[in-house]
Every structure is written in structure tokens, then in C-alpha cells.
Design a protein around this motif. Structure first.
Motif, PDB file in Angstrom:
ATOM      1  N   ARG A   1       2.730   6.343  -5.892  1.00 34.31           N
ATOM      2  CA  ARG A   1       2.449   6.528  -7.324  1.00 34.31           C
ATOM      3  C   ARG A   1       1.041   7.025  -7.612  1.00 34.31           C
ATOM      4  O   ARG A   1       0.791   7.579  -8.674  1.00 34.31           O
ATOM      5  CB  ARG A   1       2.670   5.188  -8.062  1.00 34.31           C
ATOM      6  N   ASN A   2       0.130   6.843  -6.665  1.00 35.94           N
ATOM      7  CA  ASN A   2      -1.258   7.261  -6.886  1.00 35.94           C
ATOM      8  C   ASN A   2      -1.852   7.800  -5.592  1.00 35.94           C
ATOM      9  O   ASN A   2      -1.507   7.350  -4.496  1.00 35.94           O
ATOM     10  CB  ASN A   2      -2.109   6.062  -7.343  1.00 35.94           C
TER      11      ASN A   2
ATOM     12  N   TYR B   1       0.840  -1.210   0.000  1.00 36.41           N
ATOM     13  CA  TYR B   1       0.000   0.000   0.000  1.00 36.41           C
ATOM     14  C   TYR B   1       0.871   1.255   0.000  1.00 36.41           C
ATOM     15  O   TYR B   1       0.546   2.252  -0.660  1.00 36.41           O
ATOM     16  CB  TYR B   1      -0.925  -0.016   1.206  1.00 36.41           C
TER      17      TYR B   1
ATOM     18  N   TRP C   1       3.864   1.491  -1.343  1.00 35.85           N
ATOM     19  CA  TRP C   1       4.370   1.586  -2.716  1.00 35.85           C
ATOM     20  C   TRP C   1       3.300   2.150  -3.644  1.00 35.85           C
ATOM     21  O   TRP C   1       3.582   3.018  -4.489  1.00 35.85           O
ATOM     22  CB  TRP C   1       4.809   0.206  -3.193  1.00 35.85           C
ATOM     23  N   HIS C   2       2.064   1.695  -3.487  1.00 37.46           N
ATOM     24  CA  HIS C   2       0.961   2.175  -4.328  1.00 37.46           C
ATOM     25  C   HIS C   2       0.737   3.670  -4.134  1.00 37.46           C
ATOM     26  O   HIS C   2       0.522   4.411  -5.107  1.00 37.46           O
ATOM     27  CB  HIS C   2      -0.320   1.403  -3.993  1.00 37.46           C
ATOM     28  N   GLN C   3       0.809   4.134  -2.884  1.00 43.30           N
ATOM     29  CA  GLN C   3       0.506   5.538  -2.611  1.00 43.30           C
ATOM     30  C   GLN C   3       1.628   6.477  -3.042  1.00 43.30           C
ATOM     31  O   GLN C   3       1.407   7.684  -3.160  1.00 43.30           O
ATOM     32  CB  GLN C   3       0.204   5.734  -1.121  1.00 43.30           C
TER      33      GLN C   3
END
Length: 255
Positions: free
Chosen positions: A28-29, A22, A24-26
Motif C-alpha cells: 500500500r505504500n 511489513y 502488507w504495508h509495502q
């Protein structure tokens, strides 16, 4: 109920791995909620209903486990476990029944509500089951310096979180959608004062209980809401030319 050590281990490591993913995801988005909600975000529900539905499982499941757990005769261990579990539940009582009905936030996508409700259900079961059926405490745990320090951290973080939410809630009058710079409390030091408070809260809880599930939860909390503080910080800086330059994103004077 017997301790389900395998389930506890799997769920705890799932929190740790999920937190890394999560995070890592945040990077980028943006998570699509509040100011970052896109017009084509799908079906939404009111912020009040959304917060209630997603947070209340983390209160109800531990409560159910507590009601179904019987204390063996002559044992006082359940009392200490109950106190710690009630500390965990206190956060979600506030989130579900007070914060949820005071919030003036924007509509929340149903998909986010669903994901959050699943997380709160699994975490509520994990923390409740481990506290009530797995962990062992010494009789002198109430006088333990580490647990006292952890509990103080929890209370401090809880107070910061509630006070920061109060400041944010009163920035705008009902019906207003403009953004304003928050002042007061920990907002004098960081842009994500509410996030800082919650992180301190759950780190304090982890220190108090001192178990893999609580540290896994604290780690996931840092990974999930830490980046939001940074995103809010950048958004404030872009929106307001007079935004305080000394204010950090999440950790006072550091980050």
C-alpha cells in the motif's frame, strides 16, 4: 551462557509476524528511501553514514557473543558454529565497511536508519545467540549434502548481490541523479537483481543452518525486499519506453 529458548522463539516469531505486516504495508505504500523519498521526509543523513550505522550492529553483536563464548574442553562443536556465524557476519562486514563507503545513494531518513539499526541489533543477537548457545550439530555436518547445497546457495546469492550492487553503483557518474536501465549479470533477467541475490543468500543460509531463527530471517527478507523489486520494476517500466519486456521483477522467467 545458557540457551534462552523463550527469547529465541519470541524473536523468531516476531520476525515472521513482522514480515507479514511489513509485506502488507509495502503493498500500500512505498518505503521512503532513494527514488521514493518525499521532500518532507524529515531529517536525513548521508547514505554512507546511514548504511554504516544501520548495518554494523548485525556484525558487532554476533562478534561480541563469539568473543564471550568459551568452548568446553574436548568439544569441536564451537568451531562449526563459529564457521556458520562468520558466514552470517561476512554479509554485514561487506554491508558495513565496503558497500556503505562505496554507495552513491541519496540521503536516508534518520527514522529509517533507526528502525533498521534496531532490526539488525535484534536479528544479530538472535542469530548469534542461537548458533552459539542453542543449536546442536553432528560431527559429520561438513559433509552433509543439504548443508553443502545451502552453503553453495549462500555463496551464489552473495556473489549476485555484490555484482548487482556494482552494476547499479556504476550506472551514474558522481553527482548524477538521472536514472538509467541496468544491464549485465542478473539484471538481464530481473529488475531487482540485487534483491534477488540477497534473498537467495539468506535462503541458502537458512537451508545450511536449518533452524527457526534462520528461516524466520529468510522469510522476513523475502517480505521486506521482495516488494521493493516489484516497485522498482514498475518504476523502470514507467520511466523507460524501451525497457526490456522479457525482464521480470524478482524471479527469473516467473515473477
Amino acid at each position: 551462557m545458557e540457551c534462552r529458548e523463550t527469547a529465541v522463539s519470541y524473536l523468531s516469531w516476531a520476525l515472521i509476524v513482522g514480515g507479514v505486516v511489513y509485506l502488507w504495508h509495502q503493498t500500500r505504500n512505498h518505503t521512503e528511501y532513494g527514488r521514493y523519498l518525499k521532500p518532507a521526509a524529515g531529517r536525513c543523513c548521508s547514505a554512507r553514514l546511514g548504511w554504516f550505522l544501520q548495518e554494523v550492529p548485525a556484525f558487532l553483536l554476533p562478534l561480541l557473543l563469539l568473543l564471550l563464548t568459551e568452548e568446553p574442553e574436548g568439544s569441536g562443536h564451537l568451531t562449526s558454529r563459529t564457521l556458520l556465524l562468520c558466514t552470517f557476519m561476512l554479509h554485514y562486514i561487506h554491508r558495513s565497511f565496503i558497500y556503505a563507503f562505496l554507495t552513491r545513494g541519496r540521503p536516508v531518513p534518520l527514522l529509517i536508519v533507526l528502525y533498521a539499526a534496531i532490526f539488525c541489533s535484534l536479528n544479530g543477537f538472535l542469530q548469534g545467540h542461537h548458533l552459539l548457545h542453542c543449536i546442536q550439530f553432528e560431527d559429520a555436518w561438513l559433509t552433509d549434502a543439504r548443508r553443502a547445497a545451502g552453503f553453495l546457495l549462500f555463496v551464489t546469492g552473495f556473489a549476485i548481490n555484490i555484482h548487482s550492487d556494482h552494476i547499479l553503483r556504476n550506472l551514474r557518474k558522481p553527482g548524477e541523479i538521472v536514472y538509467k536501465i541496468p544491464y549485465g549479470g542478473m539484471f538481464e533477467f530481473v529488475s531487482g537483481a540485487n534483491f534477488f541475490g540477497e534473498i537467495v543468500e539468506w535462503c541458502g543460509y537458512a537451508v545450511t543452518v536449518w533452524s527457526l531463527p534462520t528461516f524466520a530471517f529468510a522469510f522476513f527478507t523475502v517480505c521486506s525486499i521482495g516488494p521493493r523489486a516489484y516497485q522498482h520494476h514498475r518504476d523502470y517500466q514507467q520511466r523507460f519506453e524501451d525497457y526490456p519486456r522479457s525482464r521480470k521483477a524478482l524471479i527469473p522467467f516467473i515473477l
